[in-house]
Design an enzyme around this catalytic site. Structure first.
Site, PDB file in Angstrom:
ATOM      1  N   LYS A   1     107.050  79.691  91.745  1.00 54.24           N
ATOM      2  CA  LYS A   1     107.508  78.284  91.998  1.00 54.24           C
ATOM      3  C   LYS A   1     106.528  77.425  91.591  1.00 54.24           C
ATOM      4  CE  LYS A   1     111.153  76.376  94.523  1.00 54.24           C
ATOM      5  NZ  LYS A   1     112.512  76.616  94.191  1.00 54.24           N
TER       6      LYS A   1
ATOM      7  N   LEU B   1     123.291  66.416 103.410  1.00 54.09           N
ATOM      8  CA  LEU B   1     124.305  66.272 102.349  1.00 54.09           C
ATOM      9  C   LEU B   1     123.847  65.732 100.901  1.00 54.09           C
ATOM     10  CD1 LEU B   1     126.764  64.175 104.884  1.00 54.09           C
ATOM     11  CD2 LEU B   1     126.847  66.619 103.969  1.00 54.09           C
TER      12      LEU B   1
END
Length: 354
Positions: free
Chosen positions: A77, A178
């Site tokens: 990462k 969201l």
């Protein structure tokens, strides 16, 4: 922090280019199964130690995620420390790409929080080891598509384990976040007949929900969400969503979400188990995105990648069964399965090929 003893990483690389403002850290946890693959997070950390802690946790999680997904890839990462709205530029991304290239294929990068397919197109101008590129540049496009699909498959498996049916129809799912993944996940849930309660700190995201899916019930914050009458909790924002404060008041019976590193500390797994809450490990169910970008390495085929991401349903069921058989939390069962594959398959590299 003693990076070597505490984390067991193979390599941690600090990268800096003063002219562009680039400050990045690349963490390679393991290459036992192949080159390390994991996205690049562009985030305004409070300090360097926070950035380092995040990249170490995330890269370790990627090793386990890739192993469980059946990929011949290790775990890595990267984080770029700074505000992407202020710092991101072509020059900075290309400078970062040159650092990735300098690792000679030990690390493949892709998108994460704060980076997008267009960014990977720029990074790829300096390195052969960038995936998650746009379709126009021969890539797989937005990896959120299959990330959400995989989370949905993991949630279906958890529903079958808990309620005896692989469907969310008639259930209420609370989605925290969201963003790219949360939006796709809401669509799958609504199509499956679930009711959705959601929250997001962004007014733009809340506006999207009101206009695109007006049937979604919006609540003001995560506290209101987890104390709502929900059956499933889906953390889809940043990590640490499950902690000593949230678990005691969580009303859901199942936790399945897209966020990385959802457990604030290892002991949270036991807290969930004590409360009878089924937790599907995040690195298991959110592997659809890495499956998508990994497929790009060999020449992207969406149907092939989606079929493999659909397999998250079967893998999740297998781990939940293993957890029951061995009397351990699902997170422990998933760790054991991933570690077994890294050890057994990784050992084959000791066979000299000449």
């Amino acid at each position: 922090m003693d990076v070597f003893d505490a984390n067991g990483h193979e390599q941690v690389v600090f990268c800096q280019d003063r002219e562009t403002g680039l400050k990045a850290i690349i963490g390679i946890y393991s290459t036992a199964l192949g080159p390390a693959l994991g996205g690049t997070r562009f985030y305004p950390y409070e300090c360097e130690s926070d950035a380092l802690a995040d990249v170490l946790n995330l890269s370790r999680g990627m090793a386990y995620k890739n192993a469980l997904a059946g990929l011949d890839l290790g775990g890595g990462k990267a984080v770029i420390w700074g505000d992407p709205a202020r710092l991101k530029s072509e020059a900075l991304l290309r400078a970062y790409g040159r650092f990735v290239e300098s690792l000679n294929g030990r690390y493949y990068t892709a998108c994460d929080v704060g980076t997008y397919v267009q960014d990977m197109d720029v990074v790829a101008r300096e390195t052969r080891y960038a995936t998650g590129r746009s379709v126009e540049h021969g890539g797989a496009g937005d990896s959120s598509v299959l990330t959400a699909w995989g989370v949905f498959q993991g949630m279906r498996a958890a529903a079958e384990h808990t309620w005896g049916t692989p469907s969310l129809r008639g259930r209420t799912v609370g989605v925290a976040g969201l963003g790219k993944v949360g939006r796709y996940l809401c669509g799958h849930l609504l199509d499956d007949g679930a009711a959705v309660v959601a929250t997001d700190v962004s007014e733009a995201a809340r506006t999207w929900a009101r206009t695109t899916h007006p049937q979604i019930t919006l609540v003001p914050d995560t506290t209101a969400l987890i104390t709502s009458d929900i059956d499933v909790y889906a953390p889809c924002a940043l990590g640490g969503a499950l902690n000593d404060d949230t678990v005691p008041v969580l009303r859901a019976r199942v936790v399945t979400g897209a966020a990385n590193n959802q457990l604030a500390h290892p002991g949270v797994s036991k807290l969930l188990e004590d409360r009878g809450i089924l937790y599907t490990p995040d690195y298991l169910v959110n592997a659809g995105g890495v499956i998508q970008v990994a497929d790009e390495i060999q020449g992207f085929n969406f149907e092939r990648a989606k079929l493999r991401a659909t397999g998250i349903f079967e893998t999740t069921g297998r781990i939940l069964q293993l957890a029951g058989d061995e009397g351990v939390p699902p997170a422990i069962a998933a760790d054991r399965l991933a570690e077994r594959r890294m050890a057994e398959v990784g050992r084959l590299r000791s066979i000299y090929l000449g």
